[in-house]
Write a protein that holds these residues in place. Structure first.
Motif, short mmCIF file in Angstrom:
data_model
loop_
_atom_site.label_atom_id
_atom_site.label_comp_id
_atom_site.label_asym_id
_atom_site.label_seq_id
_atom_site.Cartn_x
_atom_site.Cartn_y
_atom_site.Cartn_z
N GLU A 97 0.87 -1.17 0.00
CA GLU A 97 0.00 0.00 0.00
C GLU A 97 0.91 1.22 0.00
OE1 GLU A 97 -2.81 1.84 3.28
OE2 GLU A 97 -3.73 0.04 2.41
N GLY A 98 1.22 1.71 -1.20
CA GLY A 98 2.19 2.78 -1.32
C GLY A 98 3.59 2.32 -0.99
N GLY A 99 3.87 1.05 -1.21
CA GLY A 99 5.17 0.47 -0.91
C GLY A 99 5.03 -0.80 -0.09
N ALA A 100 6.16 -1.44 0.20
CA ALA A 100 6.19 -2.70 0.94
C ALA A 100 6.03 -2.42 2.42
CB ALA A 100 7.49 -3.43 0.66
N LYS A 101 5.05 -3.08 3.05
CA LYS A 101 4.77 -2.86 4.46
C LYS A 101 4.36 -4.17 5.12
CE LYS A 101 3.21 1.87 3.59
NZ LYS A 101 2.08 2.83 3.64
N ASN A 102 4.33 -4.15 6.45
CA ASN A 102 3.83 -5.27 7.23
C ASN A 102 2.76 -4.77 8.20
OD1 ASN A 102 5.69 -7.32 6.22
ND2 ASN A 102 7.27 -6.21 7.36
#
Length: 334
Positions: A97-102
């Motif tokens: 979501e707008g880049g790699a996240k956790n």
């Protein structure tokens, strides 16, 4: 004499290997193993599947949509402390979501279906490597979670970043009033990629990947800084807390659990090892090698209600060499 000692050691390893049996095969990178009070084994696979194994039968409870690639995907799992009376399962997984996240979410188990997701903490730093994402509950009823530095080492020393930390949350995702940094979920900092997390009584322990040296076994204490990327290994300074045990060159230490007597059991990925550590206070007085490469990469370990060790292989994670039945969950005598 040296030859006889070597032969005896090899025989001991061979005997240990013969005691292992395959419980479940044909898995895709099993990541976290957790036993429920009724003896059921719950586990995640990195591609997004959550399963339960009970009475010889495996049941798929959910297939989550996750960002899967590199070291990312569905990872950590923890059960509500009074599970199944309160049928909540906590998961940590990767998303985009707008880049790699956790994120860390709570799900509700109803029969054979896992649903009703409630996001507790999102926008955790994520990437192709160093996602952390191990979960456990403490005796205080709080949820503890590891985060990696997501490949950006500087995050681990930044108090305002949640990367490279161990976090402490209330079960609804809010920040406990007695956390060491007021208003922050950060419990400890200075971590590279902590992959194991377990309480033994009131003591919290973690395993952590080093960069090429100094894999670490740490005793985690509130507000302490464990040094990455400034220092590593067992050396403590005025600012930084040293590890209880370090391994150089690295083994890629991963999953962690404890026997009833308090001995720590840890797995390693790169070395394919299963080790048993005995502690006296904050000293490791014994480090016994149980498995040494016979089954490839080992991701996680859980001590079963029968006292045996349930170990997940990780040979289909892109860095291993899969064998015929891989990936598997093995049962091994401690």
């Amino acid at each position: 004499m040296k030859k006889l000692v070597l032969l005896a050691a090899l025989a001991a390893f061979s005997a240990q290997a013969q005691q292992a049996r395959t419980l479940i095969s044909g898995l895709e990178v099993p990541w976290d193993l957790t036993f429920a009070p009724d003896g059921a084994l719950y586990f995640t696979e990195r591609g997004g599947r959550v399963s339960r194994y009970q009475d010889g039968k495996r049941t798929t409870l959910a297939r989550l949509e996750v960002r899967s690639g590199g070291e990312a995907g569905l990872m950590g799992l923890a059960l509500e402390p009074d599970f199944p009376k309160t049928p909540h399962i906590y998961l940590c997984y990767s998303y985009s979501e707008g880049g790699a996240k956790n994120k860390i979410s709570r799900f509700t188990l109803s029969g054979n279906r896992l649903g009703s997701e409630r996001t507790l903490l999102a926008n955790l730093p994520g990437g192709a490597i160093h996602n952390g994402c191990r979960l456990t509950f403490g005796p205080d009823g709080k949820l503890y979670a590891t985060t990696g530095d997501a490949g950006n080492a500087a995050l681990a020393q930044q108090r305002g970043s949640l990367g490279g930390k161990i976090l402490r949350l209330n079960k609804d995702g809010s920040v406990p009033d007695d956390n060491p940094f007021k208003g922050s979920p950060v419990y400890s900092l200075g971590h590279r990629n902590p992959q194991g997390l377990i309480f033994v009584g009131n003591r919290l322990y973690s395993t952590e990947h080093g960069p090429g040296d100094n894999d670490e076994v740490n005793r985690i204490q509130a507000g302490k800084n464990y040094g990455w990327p400034e220092v590593g290994g067992t050396r403590s300074t005025a600012r930084f807390t040293g590890a209880l045990k370090s391994y150089s060159p690295t083994l890629a230490v991963s999953g962690l659990d404890a026997l009833n007597n308090g001995d720590l059991i840890l797995t390693s990925l790169k070395a394919g090892q299963l080790r048993r550590l005995r502690l006296e206070g904050d000293r490791v007085v014994s480090d016994r090698l149980l498995v040494n490469g016979q089954y490839g990469r080992l991701r996680d370990v859980a001590v079963g209600p029968d006292g045996k060790l349930y170990v997940a292989t990780s040979n289909r994670d892109g860095r291993g060499t899969p064998r015929g039945q891989d990936d598997r969950i093995l049962v091994i005598e401690p």
